[in-house]
Design a protein around this motif. Structure first.
Motif, PDB file in Angstrom:
ATOM      1  N   ALA A  93       0.839  -1.206   0.000  1.00 11.45           N
ATOM      2  CA  ALA A  93       0.000   0.000   0.000  1.00 11.45           C
ATOM      3  C   ALA A  93       0.873   1.255   0.000  1.00 11.45           C
ATOM      4  CB  ALA A  93      -0.925   0.001   1.208  1.00 11.45           C
ATOM      5  N   ALA A  94       1.966   1.237   0.751  1.00 13.41           N
ATOM      6  CA  ALA A  94       2.875   2.385   0.792  1.00 13.41           C
ATOM      7  C   ALA A  94       3.549   2.578  -0.561  1.00 13.41           C
ATOM      8  CB  ALA A  94       3.924   2.194   1.886  1.00 13.41           C
ATOM      9  N   GLU A  95       3.941   1.476  -1.209  1.00 16.67           N
ATOM     10  CA  GLU A  95       4.546   1.564  -2.541  1.00 16.67           C
ATOM     11  C   GLU A  95       3.553   2.123  -3.556  1.00 16.67           C
ATOM     12  OE1 GLU A  95       6.151  -2.182  -3.818  1.00 16.67           O
ATOM     13  OE2 GLU A  95       7.755  -2.134  -2.314  1.00 16.67           O
ATOM     14  N   LYS A  96       2.316   1.668  -3.486  1.00 25.74           N
ATOM     15  CA  LYS A  96       1.284   2.146  -4.402  1.00 25.74           C
ATOM     16  C   LYS A  96       1.063   3.642  -4.215  1.00 25.74           C
ATOM     17  CE  LYS A  96      -3.472   1.208  -5.837  1.00 25.74           C
ATOM     18  NZ  LYS A  96      -4.664   0.388  -5.618  1.00 25.74           N
ATOM     19  N   LYS A  97       1.014   4.072  -2.969  1.00 20.77           N
ATOM     20  CA  LYS A  97       0.838   5.491  -2.661  1.00 20.77           C
ATOM     21  C   LYS A  97       2.036   6.303  -3.180  1.00 20.77           C
ATOM     22  CE  LYS A  97       0.097   8.666   1.174  1.00 20.77           C
ATOM     23  NZ  LYS A  97      -0.012   8.820   2.620  1.00 20.77           N
ATOM     24  N   ALA A  98       3.245   5.768  -3.005  1.00 24.12           N
ATOM     25  CA  ALA A  98       4.455   6.458  -3.474  1.00 24.12           C
ATOM     26  C   ALA A  98       4.453   6.571  -4.998  1.00 24.12           C
ATOM     27  CB  ALA A  98       5.700   5.717  -2.990  1.00 24.12           C
ATOM     28  N   ARG A  99       4.061   5.493  -5.675  1.00 28.75           N
ATOM     29  CA  ARG A  99       4.003   5.525  -7.153  1.00 28.75           C
ATOM     30  C   ARG A  99       2.965   6.542  -7.633  1.00 28.75           C
ATOM     31  NH1 ARG A  99       4.405  -0.074  -6.405  1.00 28.75           N
ATOM     32  NH2 ARG A  99       2.191  -0.326  -6.795  1.00 28.75           N
ATOM     33  N   ALA A 100       1.835   6.606  -6.946  1.00 32.02           N
ATOM     34  CA  ALA A 100       0.784   7.570  -7.318  1.00 32.02           C
ATOM     35  C   ALA A 100       1.293   8.997  -7.126  1.00 32.02           C
ATOM     36  CB  ALA A 100      -0.474   7.330  -6.493  1.00 32.02           C
ATOM     37  N   GLY A 101       2.015   9.236  -6.046  1.00 30.73           N
ATOM     38  CA  GLY A 101       2.589  10.550  -5.804  1.00 30.73           C
ATOM     39  C   GLY A 101       3.629  10.916  -6.854  1.00 30.73           C
ATOM     40  N   PHE A 102       4.433   9.937  -7.237  1.00 31.45           N
ATOM     41  CA  PHE A 102       5.454  10.166  -8.272  1.00 31.45           C
ATOM     42  C   PHE A 102       4.779  10.492  -9.599  1.00 31.45           C
ATOM     43  CE2 PHE A 102       8.724   9.083 -11.339  1.00 31.45           C
ATOM     44  CZ  PHE A 102       9.895   9.508 -10.726  1.00 31.45           C
ATOM     45  N   ASP A 103       3.727   9.761  -9.915  1.00 33.80           N
ATOM     46  CA  ASP A 103       2.970  10.006 -11.146  1.00 33.80           C
ATOM     47  C   ASP A 103       2.365  11.412 -11.129  1.00 33.80           C
ATOM     48  OD1 ASP A 103       1.971   9.061 -13.669  1.00 33.80           O
ATOM     49  OD2 ASP A 103      -0.019   8.909 -12.727  1.00 33.80           O
ATOM     50  N   GLU A 104       1.848  11.809  -9.993  1.00 32.94           N
ATOM     51  CA  GLU A 104       1.290  13.165  -9.836  1.00 32.94           C
ATOM     52  C   GLU A 104       2.389  14.214 -10.052  1.00 32.94           C
ATOM     53  OE1 GLU A 104       0.123  15.602  -5.947  1.00 32.94           O
ATOM     54  OE2 GLU A 104      -1.140  13.824  -6.237  1.00 32.94           O
ATOM     55  N   LEU A 105       3.584  13.930  -9.536  1.00 32.46           N
ATOM     56  CA  LEU A 105       4.723  14.834  -9.723  1.00 32.46           C
ATOM     57  C   LEU A 105       5.062  14.966 -11.208  1.00 32.46           C
ATOM     58  CD1 LEU A 105       7.100  16.540  -8.635  1.00 32.46           C
ATOM     59  CD2 LEU A 105       8.359  14.390  -8.347  1.00 32.46           C
ATOM     60  N   LEU A 106       5.076  13.836 -11.898  1.00 31.35           N
ATOM     61  CA  LEU A 106       5.358  13.860 -13.342  1.00 31.35           C
ATOM     62  C   LEU A 106       4.324  14.705 -14.093  1.00 31.35           C
ATOM     63  CD1 LEU A 106       6.323  10.148 -14.023  1.00 31.35           C
ATOM     64  CD2 LEU A 106       7.795  12.138 -14.397  1.00 31.35           C
ATOM     65  N   LYS A 107       3.055  14.489 -13.773  1.00 32.09           N
ATOM     66  CA  LYS A 107       1.976  15.211 -14.464  1.00 32.09           C
ATOM     67  C   LYS A 107       2.009  16.707 -14.178  1.00 32.09           C
ATOM     68  CE  LYS A 107      -1.104  11.283 -14.796  1.00 32.09           C
ATOM     69  NZ  LYS A 107      -2.274  10.589 -14.237  1.00 32.09           N
ATOM     70  N   SER A 108       2.442  17.066 -12.985  1.00 36.50           N
ATOM     71  CA  SER A 108       2.481  18.491 -12.620  1.00 36.50           C
ATOM     72  C   SER A 108       3.749  19.194 -13.137  1.00 36.50           C
ATOM     73  CB  SER A 108       2.373  18.654 -11.106  1.00 36.50           C
ATOM     74  OG  SER A 108       3.545  18.168 -10.471  1.00 36.50           O
ATOM     75  N   SER A 109       4.674  18.415 -13.663  1.00 35.69           N
ATOM     76  CA  SER A 109       5.910  18.996 -14.218  1.00 35.69           C
ATOM     77  C   SER A 109       5.699  19.219 -15.710  1.00 35.69           C
ATOM     78  CB  SER A 109       7.087  18.051 -13.967  1.00 35.69           C
ATOM     79  OG  SER A 109       7.245  17.821 -12.593  1.00 35.69           O
ATOM     80  N   ASP A 110       5.037  20.333 -16.019  1.00 37.58           N
ATOM     81  CA  ASP A 110       4.645  20.592 -17.416  1.00 37.58           C
ATOM     82  C   ASP A 110       5.824  20.869 -18.350  1.00 37.58           C
ATOM     83  OD1 ASP A 110       5.220  23.011 -16.264  1.00 37.58           O
ATOM     84  OD2 ASP A 110       3.297  23.945 -16.758  1.00 37.58           O
ATOM     85  N   ARG A 138      16.100   2.807  -9.605  1.00 35.47           N
ATOM     86  CA  ARG A 138      15.640   1.986 -10.717  1.00 35.47           C
ATOM     87  C   ARG A 138      14.118   2.114 -10.897  1.00 35.47           C
ATOM     88  NH1 ARG A 138      16.655  -4.371 -10.627  1.00 35.47           N
ATOM     89  NH2 ARG A 138      16.399  -3.788  -8.478  1.00 35.47           N
ATOM     90  N   ASP A 139      13.380   2.094  -9.778  1.00 33.26           N
ATOM     91  CA  ASP A 139      11.919   2.255  -9.843  1.00 33.26           C
ATOM     92  C   ASP A 139      11.543   3.639 -10.350  1.00 33.26           C
ATOM     93  OD1 ASP A 139      11.623  -0.316  -8.910  1.00 33.26           O
ATOM     94  OD2 ASP A 139      11.107   0.279  -6.853  1.00 33.26           O
ATOM     95  N   ARG A 140      12.281   4.653  -9.908  1.00 30.82           N
ATOM     96  CA  ARG A 140      12.009   6.012 -10.377  1.00 30.82           C
ATOM     97  C   ARG A 140      12.181   6.106 -11.900  1.00 30.82           C
ATOM     98  NH1 ARG A 140      15.894   8.528  -5.909  1.00 30.82           N
ATOM     99  NH2 ARG A 140      14.484   8.506  -4.152  1.00 30.82           N
ATOM    100  N   LYS A 141      13.265   5.499 -12.399  1.00 30.69           N
ATOM    101  CA  LYS A 141      13.530   5.524 -13.838  1.00 30.69           C
ATOM    102  C   LYS A 141      12.413   4.794 -14.584  1.00 30.69           C
ATOM    103  CE  LYS A 141      18.546   6.012 -13.742  1.00 30.69           C
ATOM    104  NZ  LYS A 141      19.831   5.346 -14.021  1.00 30.69           N
ATOM    105  N   ALA A 142      11.994   3.674 -14.056  1.00 31.99           N
ATOM    106  CA  ALA A 142      10.936   2.895 -14.695  1.00 31.99           C
ATOM    107  C   ALA A 142       9.633   3.683 -14.737  1.00 31.99           C
ATOM    108  CB  ALA A 142      10.736   1.573 -13.965  1.00 31.99           C
ATOM    109  N   LEU A 143       9.324   4.414 -13.681  1.00 37.78           N
ATOM    110  CA  LEU A 143       8.099   5.217 -13.643  1.00 37.78           C
ATOM    111  C   LEU A 143       8.198   6.445 -14.530  1.00 37.78           C
ATOM    112  CD1 LEU A 143       7.374   5.027  -9.812  1.00 37.78           C
ATOM    113  CD2 LEU A 143       6.044   3.945 -11.642  1.00 37.78           C
ATOM    114  N   PHE A 144       9.401   6.942 -14.726  1.00 35.55           N
ATOM    115  CA  PHE A 144       9.616   8.108 -15.559  1.00 35.55           C
ATOM    116  C   PHE A 144       9.283   7.771 -17.007  1.00 35.55           C
ATOM    117  CE2 PHE A 144      12.352  10.851 -18.196  1.00 35.55           C
ATOM    118  CZ  PHE A 144      11.902  12.103 -17.801  1.00 35.55           C
TER     119      PHE A 144
END
Length: 144
Positions: A93-110, A138-144
């Protein structure tokens, strides 16, 4: 001359081992819950062995909640398995929340587009908690 000696008797408010009462439980489920709460209160880990655990719990009255060592070991095993499952669910659950936050960060970085490099992104947002929440590079790169 007469000398009188008086002897003062003191009583301790602490019960001696011979007078300590064994706790009683209304039913088996209550006794099992008391033993499990003992394990939780003593921070018994999922990989600890019986010998190590005994040193932590044997002096607590709840240790007596179950009658046999076999029964105590069975409940310990059950407790450790339940704890392992709960900890894994919490981790996921913590990983899922972290990934969602990272995705939100990506979307807000116009300023990011399909030509952007991860290194450039990392340098700009590395202090953001949503970036830090994904612990593995590695996870950050994969999500990027």
């Amino acid at each position: 001359t007469t000398t009188t000696t008086t002897t003062k008797t003191t009583t301790s408010s602490q019960p001696t081992p011979a007078t300590k009462k064994k706790p009683t439980y209304a039913n088996k489920e209550e006794a099992v819950e008391a033993f499990k709460s003992l394990l939780k209160d003593k921070n018994v880990g999922t990989r600890e062995k019986w010998v190590e655990i005994m040193q932590k719990i044997i002096h607590d009255p709840r240790y007596q909640a179950l009658k046999t060592v076999k029964e105590k070991k069975r409940i310990l095993s059950e407790y450790q398995e339940e704890t392992k499952i709960r900890e894994e669910e919490e981790r996921l659950a913590a990983e899922k929340k972290a990934r969602a936050g990272f995705d939100e960060l990506l979307k807000s970085s116009d300023w990011i587009d399909e030509n952007s490099r991860f290194r450039e992104f990392r340098d700009k947002v590395e202090d953001d908690q949503r970036f830090k929440a994904v612990e593995s590079e590695r996870d950050r790169k994969a999500l990027f």
